[in-house]
Design an enzyme around this catalytic site. Structure first.
Site, PDB file in Angstrom:
ATOM      1  N   THR A  64       0.836  -1.197   0.000  1.00 59.43           N
ATOM      2  CA  THR A  64       0.000   0.000   0.000  1.00 59.43           C
ATOM      3  C   THR A  64       0.875   1.253   0.000  1.00 59.43           C
ATOM      4  O   THR A  64       2.031   1.236   0.408  1.00 59.43           O
ATOM      5  CB  THR A  64      -0.921   0.028   1.223  1.00 59.43           C
ATOM      6  OG1 THR A  64      -0.130   0.080   2.427  1.00 59.43           O
ATOM      7  CG2 THR A  64      -1.812  -1.205   1.267  1.00 59.43           C
ATOM      8  N   GLY A  65       0.295   2.346  -0.485  1.00 56.62           N
ATOM      9  CA  GLY A  65       0.979   3.634  -0.437  1.00 56.62           C
ATOM     10  C   GLY A  65       2.081   3.809  -1.452  1.00 56.62           C
ATOM     11  O   GLY A  65       3.048   4.546  -1.200  1.00 56.62           O
ATOM     12  N   ALA A  66       1.951   3.191  -2.623  1.00 49.73           N
ATOM     13  CA  ALA A  66       3.024   3.236  -3.627  1.00 49.73           C
ATOM     14  C   ALA A  66       2.680   4.207  -4.747  1.00 49.73           C
ATOM     15  O   ALA A  66       2.614   3.835  -5.914  1.00 49.73           O
ATOM     16  CB  ALA A  66       3.291   1.842  -4.185  1.00 49.73           C
ATOM     17  N   SER A 100       6.671   4.995  12.780  1.00 53.32           N
ATOM     18  CA  SER A 100       7.515   6.156  13.055  1.00 53.32           C
ATOM     19  C   SER A 100       7.537   6.373  14.555  1.00 53.32           C
ATOM     20  O   SER A 100       6.584   6.024  15.258  1.00 53.32           O
ATOM     21  CB  SER A 100       6.955   7.395  12.352  1.00 53.32           C
ATOM     22  OG  SER A 100       7.634   8.561  12.780  1.00 53.32           O
ATOM     23  N   TYR A 123       0.103  12.331  13.342  1.00 56.96           N
ATOM     24  CA  TYR A 123       0.874  11.299  12.657  1.00 56.96           C
ATOM     25  C   TYR A 123       1.512  10.355  13.668  1.00 56.96           C
ATOM     26  O   TYR A 123       1.368   9.135  13.581  1.00 56.96           O
ATOM     27  CB  TYR A 123       1.952  11.955  11.786  1.00 56.96           C
ATOM     28  CG  TYR A 123       2.853  10.974  11.073  1.00 56.96           C
ATOM     29  CD1 TYR A 123       2.387  10.221  10.005  1.00 56.96           C
ATOM     30  CD2 TYR A 123       4.181  10.811  11.472  1.00 56.96           C
ATOM     31  CE1 TYR A 123       3.222   9.319   9.349  1.00 56.96           C
ATOM     32  CE2 TYR A 123       5.020   9.912  10.822  1.00 56.96           C
ATOM     33  CZ  TYR A 123       4.538   9.173   9.770  1.00 56.96           C
ATOM     34  OH  TYR A 123       5.352   8.278   9.132  1.00 56.96           O
ATOM     35  N   ILE A 131       9.388   4.889  -0.269  1.00 60.98           N
ATOM     36  CA  ILE A 131       9.803   3.616   0.310  1.00 60.98           C
ATOM     37  C   ILE A 131       8.964   2.478  -0.259  1.00 60.98           C
ATOM     38  O   ILE A 131       9.483   1.400  -0.555  1.00 60.98           O
ATOM     39  CB  ILE A 131       9.675   3.651   1.838  1.00 60.98           C
ATOM     40  CG1 ILE A 131      10.520   4.778   2.433  1.00 60.98           C
ATOM     41  CG2 ILE A 131      10.106   2.318   2.445  1.00 60.98           C
ATOM     42  CD1 ILE A 131      10.340   4.944   3.936  1.00 60.98           C
TER      43      ILE A 131
END
Length: 267
Positions: free
Chosen positions: A25-27, A169, A178, A33
């Protein structure tokens, strides 16, 4: 949610494939990354489905990378992988199920769930809006839980090869929504290692540290480089190398861990 034109057709020829399927996901950015991980998994022998959400990129300093999804698909195909790119708004609770429906239909069951998606807008305790707080938790936390749940509920053959991996994170100050939503994500993924033990999967979280994907100012790049023992910034390939190991048979014994792969910057 929409499938990206150009790459979905590569997935469904109807022929039998021996390559396992990874969902990353998130590509949405070739410099990100997630893209580095996707290419590494394709090189390792996985077929790779990806998600992206262009409206998020439009809100960020780097802007919408219109051609990056197709360029990533080209890299995946060059590595021998079937590909499927799904544009997915993970702030919506129905999206994780829709993503798995699309991937299962076109590529088959998912073996590796690699969660790299994120909402990330800096704000502190006093300046964070309720809307931003809720959006961060919807994307970073709730959607990750729902993706894990879909993955578990759809698993067909627990054979010890299934993997759940998420990027996290350790941000806290001046990054309230976040950092807080990523902390909650950690608990969800680590819980999966035990609660889903009957599925013979592993579930781990990676803190990659500051990775050079184009978001740093010159001053920040200099400061972080000086703080890293190796004297350089992290690259997407550094994180991808750890993901590759965790997804290999040799990585099966690492489970339920929050792993720092940050070059020692936090040591």
């Amino acid at each position: 949610m929409t499938e990206d034109e150009g790459t979905p057709g590569d997935a469904g020829s109807g022929d039998a494939h021996e390559r396992p399927v990874a969902l990353v996901t998130g590509a949405g950015r070739l410099a990100g990354i997630a893209a580095g991980i996707a290419v590494r998994l394709a090189t390792d022998g996985f077929d790779v489905a990806t998600t992206h959400w262009s409206p998020y990129d439009e809100r960020m300093p780097w802007g919408r990378q219109t051609a990056d999804v197709e360029r990533l698909g080209e890299k995946l195909r060059a590595a021998g992988a079937r590909t499927l790119a799904v544009e997915a708004d993970l702030s919506l609770p129905g999206t994780p199920g829709d993503v798995f429906d699309a991937v299962n239909e076109r590529m088959g069951p998912v073996t590796v769930l690699m969660m790299c998606h994120a909402e990330s807008v800096d704000s502190d305790l006093l300046s964070t809006s309720v809307e931003s707080f809720d959006r961060h938790f919807a994307v970073n936390t709730r959607s990750s839980w729902l993706l894990v749940r879909e993955f578990a509920q759809r698993m067909e053959r627990p054979d010890g090869s299934a993997r759940i991996i998420a990027l996290t994170s350790d941000h806290t100050t001046f990054n309230l929504p976040y950092g807080a939503s990523k902390g909650a994500l950690d608990r969800i993924v680590l819980a999966a290692a035990r609660e889903l033990a009957h599925l013979r999967l592993t579930a781990n979280v990676i803190n990659p540290g500051p990775i050079d994907t184009g978001w740093m100012s010159h001053e920040l790049r200099h400061d972080l480089t000086a703080k890293t023992p190796a004297g350089r910034l992290g690259q997407p390939g550094d994180t991808a190398s750890l993901v590759s190991f965790l997804c290999s048979p040799g990585g099966e014994w690492i489970n339920g861990q929050l792993l720092c792969s940050d070059g020692g910057i936090n040591s």
